[in-house]
Design a protein around this motif. Structure first.
Motif, mmCIF file in Angstrom:
data_model
loop_
_atom_site.group_PDB
_atom_site.id
_atom_site.type_symbol
_atom_site.label_atom_id
_atom_site.label_comp_id
_atom_site.label_asym_id
_atom_site.label_seq_id
_atom_site.Cartn_x
_atom_site.Cartn_y
_atom_site.Cartn_z
ATOM 1 N N LEU A 370 0.834 -1.195 0.000
ATOM 2 C CA LEU A 370 0.000 0.000 0.000
ATOM 3 C C LEU A 370 0.871 1.248 0.000
ATOM 4 O O LEU A 370 0.642 2.188 -0.774
ATOM 5 N N ALA A 371 1.883 1.266 0.857
ATOM 6 C CA ALA A 371 2.775 2.425 0.933
ATOM 7 C C ALA A 371 3.535 2.606 -0.379
ATOM 8 O O ALA A 371 3.694 3.735 -0.878
ATOM 9 N N ARG A 372 3.981 1.496 -0.945
ATOM 10 C CA ARG A 372 4.771 1.544 -2.182
ATOM 11 C C ARG A 372 3.957 2.096 -3.345
ATOM 12 O O ARG A 372 4.405 3.003 -4.065
ATOM 13 N N VAL A 373 2.751 1.588 -3.535
ATOM 14 C CA VAL A 373 1.919 2.041 -4.658
ATOM 15 C C VAL A 373 1.385 3.451 -4.388
ATOM 16 O O VAL A 373 1.235 4.248 -5.320
ATOM 17 N N SER A 374 1.134 3.771 -3.136
ATOM 18 C CA SER A 374 0.664 5.122 -2.813
ATOM 19 C C SER A 374 1.723 6.164 -3.145
ATOM 20 O O SER A 374 1.406 7.248 -3.657
ATOM 21 N N ARG A 375 2.987 5.842 -2.854
ATOM 22 C CA ARG A 375 4.071 6.772 -3.206
ATOM 23 C C ARG A 375 4.140 6.977 -4.711
ATOM 24 O O ARG A 375 4.297 8.097 -5.202
ATOM 25 N N LEU A 376 4.030 5.868 -5.452
ATOM 26 C CA LEU A 376 4.052 5.958 -6.906
ATOM 27 C C LEU A 376 2.861 6.791 -7.411
ATOM 28 O O LEU A 376 3.027 7.650 -8.282
ATOM 29 N N ALA A 377 1.692 6.548 -6.843
ATOM 30 C CA ALA A 377 0.485 7.262 -7.265
ATOM 31 C C ALA A 377 0.630 8.764 -7.037
ATOM 32 O O ALA A 377 0.273 9.580 -7.907
ATOM 33 N N GLU A 378 1.165 9.140 -5.888
ATOM 34 C CA GLU A 378 1.354 10.557 -5.588
ATOM 35 C C GLU A 378 2.293 11.221 -6.588
ATOM 36 O O GLU A 378 2.043 12.342 -7.057
ATOM 37 N N GLU A 379 3.347 10.520 -6.934
ATOM 38 C CA GLU A 379 4.302 11.050 -7.907
ATOM 39 C C GLU A 379 3.660 11.189 -9.284
ATOM 40 O O GLU A 379 3.843 12.204 -9.970
ATOM 41 N N LEU A 380 2.878 10.184 -9.674
ATOM 42 C CA LEU A 380 2.296 10.176 -11.019
ATOM 43 C C LEU A 380 1.218 11.237 -11.191
ATOM 44 O O LEU A 380 1.133 11.880 -12.249
ATOM 45 N N VAL A 381 0.375 11.444 -10.186
ATOM 46 C CA VAL A 381 -0.670 12.454 -10.336
ATOM 47 C C VAL A 381 -0.058 13.860 -10.341
ATOM 48 O O VAL A 381 -0.585 14.775 -10.991
ATOM 49 N N SER A 382 1.049 14.034 -9.626
ATOM 50 C CA SER A 382 1.746 15.322 -9.677
ATOM 51 C C SER A 382 2.310 15.564 -11.073
ATOM 52 O O SER A 382 2.240 16.684 -11.608
ATOM 53 N N GLN A 383 2.867 14.509 -11.687
ATOM 54 C CA GLN A 383 3.379 14.627 -13.050
ATOM 55 C C GLN A 383 2.259 14.947 -14.033
ATOM 56 O O GLN A 383 2.425 15.767 -14.945
ATOM 57 N N ARG A 384 1.113 14.292 -13.837
ATOM 58 C CA ARG A 384 -0.031 14.536 -14.728
ATOM 59 C C ARG A 384 -0.503 15.975 -14.602
ATOM 60 O O ARG A 384 -0.855 16.624 -15.597
ATOM 61 N N ALA A 385 -0.505 16.507 -13.381
ATOM 62 C CA ALA A 385 -0.887 17.911 -13.194
ATOM 63 C C ALA A 385 0.078 18.829 -13.940
ATOM 64 O O ALA A 385 -0.339 19.810 -14.583
ATOM 65 N N GLU A 386 1.365 18.515 -13.888
ATOM 66 C CA GLU A 386 2.367 19.343 -14.571
ATOM 67 C C GLU A 386 2.155 19.335 -16.088
ATOM 68 O O GLU A 386 2.450 20.328 -16.770
ATOM 69 N N GLU A 387 1.634 18.218 -16.613
ATOM 70 C CA GLU A 387 1.357 18.153 -18.046
ATOM 71 C C GLU A 387 0.306 19.177 -18.469
ATOM 72 O O GLU A 387 0.232 19.564 -19.635
ATOM 73 N N ARG A 388 -0.504 19.615 -17.525
ATOM 74 C CA ARG A 388 -1.588 20.543 -17.849
ATOM 75 C C ARG A 388 -1.143 22.011 -17.813
ATOM 76 O O ARG A 388 -1.940 22.901 -18.124
ATOM 77 N N VAL A 389 0.084 22.272 -17.411
ATOM 78 C CA VAL A 389 0.585 23.644 -17.430
ATOM 79 C C VAL A 389 0.546 24.157 -18.874
ATOM 80 O O VAL A 389 1.025 23.492 -19.797
ATOM 81 N N GLY A 390 -0.034 25.326 -19.049
ATOM 82 C CA GLY A 390 -0.194 25.897 -20.385
ATOM 83 C C GLY A 390 -1.589 25.683 -20.954
ATOM 84 O O GLY A 390 -1.992 26.376 -21.896
ATOM 85 N N GLU A 391 -2.345 24.722 -20.416
ATOM 86 C CA GLU A 391 -3.703 24.480 -20.879
ATOM 87 C C GLU A 391 -4.640 25.581 -20.385
ATOM 88 O O GLU A 391 -4.394 26.231 -19.361
ATOM 89 N N THR A 392 -5.734 25.771 -21.112
ATOM 90 C CA THR A 392 -6.815 26.629 -20.641
ATOM 91 C C THR A 392 -7.912 25.727 -20.083
ATOM 92 O O THR A 392 -8.383 24.809 -20.778
ATOM 93 N N VAL A 393 -8.276 25.955 -18.846
ATOM 94 C CA VAL A 393 -9.291 25.126 -18.197
ATOM 95 C C VAL A 393 -10.474 25.997 -17.808
ATOM 96 O O VAL A 393 -10.318 27.195 -17.519
ATOM 97 N N ARG A 394 -11.646 25.408 -17.820
ATOM 98 C CA ARG A 394 -12.849 26.132 -17.399
ATOM 99 C C ARG A 394 -13.103 25.789 -15.936
ATOM 100 O O ARG A 394 -13.327 24.630 -15.585
ATOM 101 N N VAL A 395 -13.068 26.806 -15.100
ATOM 102 C CA VAL A 395 -13.096 26.598 -13.651
ATOM 103 C C VAL A 395 -14.431 27.055 -13.076
ATOM 104 O O VAL A 395 -14.892 28.172 -13.360
#
Length: 464
Positions: A370-395
């Protein structure tokens, strides 16, 4: 309850009766429910509170067993009691008891839209019309002045709308069908009427909820009913966004993907219940798919809507899960580019098939995975958020505070479970406003975005 003279209070210590909504699934949630009941019981004898009542799934699932094991609860009410809850609470306050039981008519679990409730109430109020015995099951005339038979408890611009109740799937780890019953869809007219009522109350986004939204309509004779309903909901005046939660990967179909990715005001958001990606584990779970098929599904979605949001939950440490199975799950996560990931360690759930399985892993092994996959998940969702830099989002702006800042959510972010957007400026903004913004940074899974003041969304809303 208000129509029958009850008043909701902010502080439980000011209540005559404390009603605790319990969870009947997953040991940690059950423990929290018991703790909440005991905490409420501590109020008795120190002020106004005279009784504590358990409601919700734990009360429904265990009924008399819960009442016997937890004498601190003065009453245990199941789903079937909700329509008569005013009388039930009055009985309990008067010294009587009431234990949950299996509902006689499971359609009583489905809410009736506020519009139809009010129509029935007004009809009953007219002389010679609609005697109580002529009402649909579970509807009783309200006493006192005529008032809407529903009230929102906050001013949030977001509200959930129940689409169905129950589940026909038999996943080996899940006890929900045993106490929520088989899948039952609400009528489309009920869902539409409730959405219209919510829009009149200032709601801008609705989120369709049930145990399995991809099954909606199958018991009404049309498994594609969701595809027809979504555009109608999106056209309700005042609604700016429609979001669908909890989708079964095995039940995703091309037509539904098309509607979710191409319908104006319907969020291209996919809350897909993958649970795992190793085929052996999935079969033991009584589920379908594998890493490659799941990735193909995601590719199909993103080919139609590259900005689509995807979230999912996963169970690690399932009986028989090998290191190779865990590596396969990690392979999927590394390639899936999910916006939000929930990870849970397996624990036996009473009454389920998986609880009888051999090959149980030690608690220490489950905790480590659980700890191992949770660490990976936290890293991956942060990377995915960074991919959205520059996008226009409707908030959709949800909170404006001089100290805490201005927060909202984009189309790929569901309430409570996913990240949010911090807007760099709050000038002219208020809760409920839809505004286009450019993503300029991230904070973990959250986005930082600059409002585009010349945006169509901004000017349209500001002029209302």
């Amino acid at each position: 309850m208000e129509a029958d003279g009850w008043q909701l209070v902010e502080d439980a210590a000011d209540a005559d009766v404390a009603v605790v909504n319990t969870c009947g699934f997953v040991e940690a949630a059950k423990k929290d429910s018991v703790d909440a009941l005991l905490e409420a019981n501590d109020l008795k004898g120190h002020g106004r509170t005279q009784a504590v009542v358990a409601v919700g799934c734990m009360a429904e699932r265990y009924g008399k067993e819960l009442a016997e094991a937890l004498p601190e609860a003065d009453g245990v009410l199941g789903f079937d009691d909700y329509t008569d809850i005013s009388d039930r609470l009055q009985t309990i306050l008067s010294g009587g008891g009431h234990a949950a039981h299996t509902p006689r008519d499971r359609r009583k679990l489905l809410p009736i839209s506020p519009v139809e409730r009010q129509a029935v109430s007004e009809e009953v109020a007219l002389p010679g019309h609609g005697a109580p015995e002529d009402l649909p099951d579970g509807l009783a005339p309200a006493s006192g002045p005529r008032a809407p038979l529903r009230r929102r408890l906050d001013g949030s611009p977001v509200a959930s709308v129940k689409l169905a109740s129950g589940c026909d799937r038999r996943c080996s780890f899940c006890a929900i069908p045993s106490f929520r019953g088989s899948f039952i869809s609400r009528r489309p007219s009920d869902v539409l009427n409730e959405t219209r009522w919510l829009a009149e109350q200032g709601v801008k986004e609705i989120m369709l909820v049930s145990e399995n939204n991809t099954s909606y309509g199958k018991d009404l004779g049309d498994i594609r009913l969701l595809e027809a309903l979504l555009p109608e909901l999106a056209e309700v005046d005042g609604i700016e966004r429609v979001r669908v939660s909890y989708l079964q990967p095995a039940e995703m179909r091309p037509g539904l993907i098309d509607v979710l990715t191409s319908t104006p005001k319907v969020a291209p958001y996919f809350d897909l219940s993958f649970q795992h990606s190793a085929p052996g584990v999935l079969r033991a779970m009584r589920r379908f798919g594998d890493t490659d098929r799941f990735l193909e599904l995601l590719d199909t979605i993103r080919s139609k809507a590259p900005e689509a949001g995807v979230r999912s939950n996963f169970i690690v440490g399932f009986p028989g899960e090998s290191e190779a199975d865990l590596a396969e799950l990690e392979r999927f996560l590394n390639h899936a580019r999910l916006d939000a990931i929930g990870v849970f360690g397996y624990s036996d759930e009473e009454g389920t098939e998986a609880a009888t399985y051999d090959g149980k892993l030690d608690e220490e092994v489950v905790a480590e995975r659980l700890a191992r996959v949770s660490r990976l998940a936290e890293e991956l969702v942060s990377q995915r958020a960074e991919e959205r830099v520059g996008e226009t989002v409707r908030v959709l702006v949800e909170s404006v505070d001089d100290e805490d800042g201005v927060y909202g959510r984009a189309a790929h972010q569901a309430p409570e479970t996913d990240g949010q957007v911090l807007l760099t400026s709050g000038e002219g903004l208020s809760a409920g406003l839809m505004v286009d913004a450019k993503v300029v940074g991230t904070e973990g899974v959250d986005l930082v975005a600059e409002p585009l003041r010349g945006s169509l969304a901004w000017s349209e809303e500001a002029g209302r």
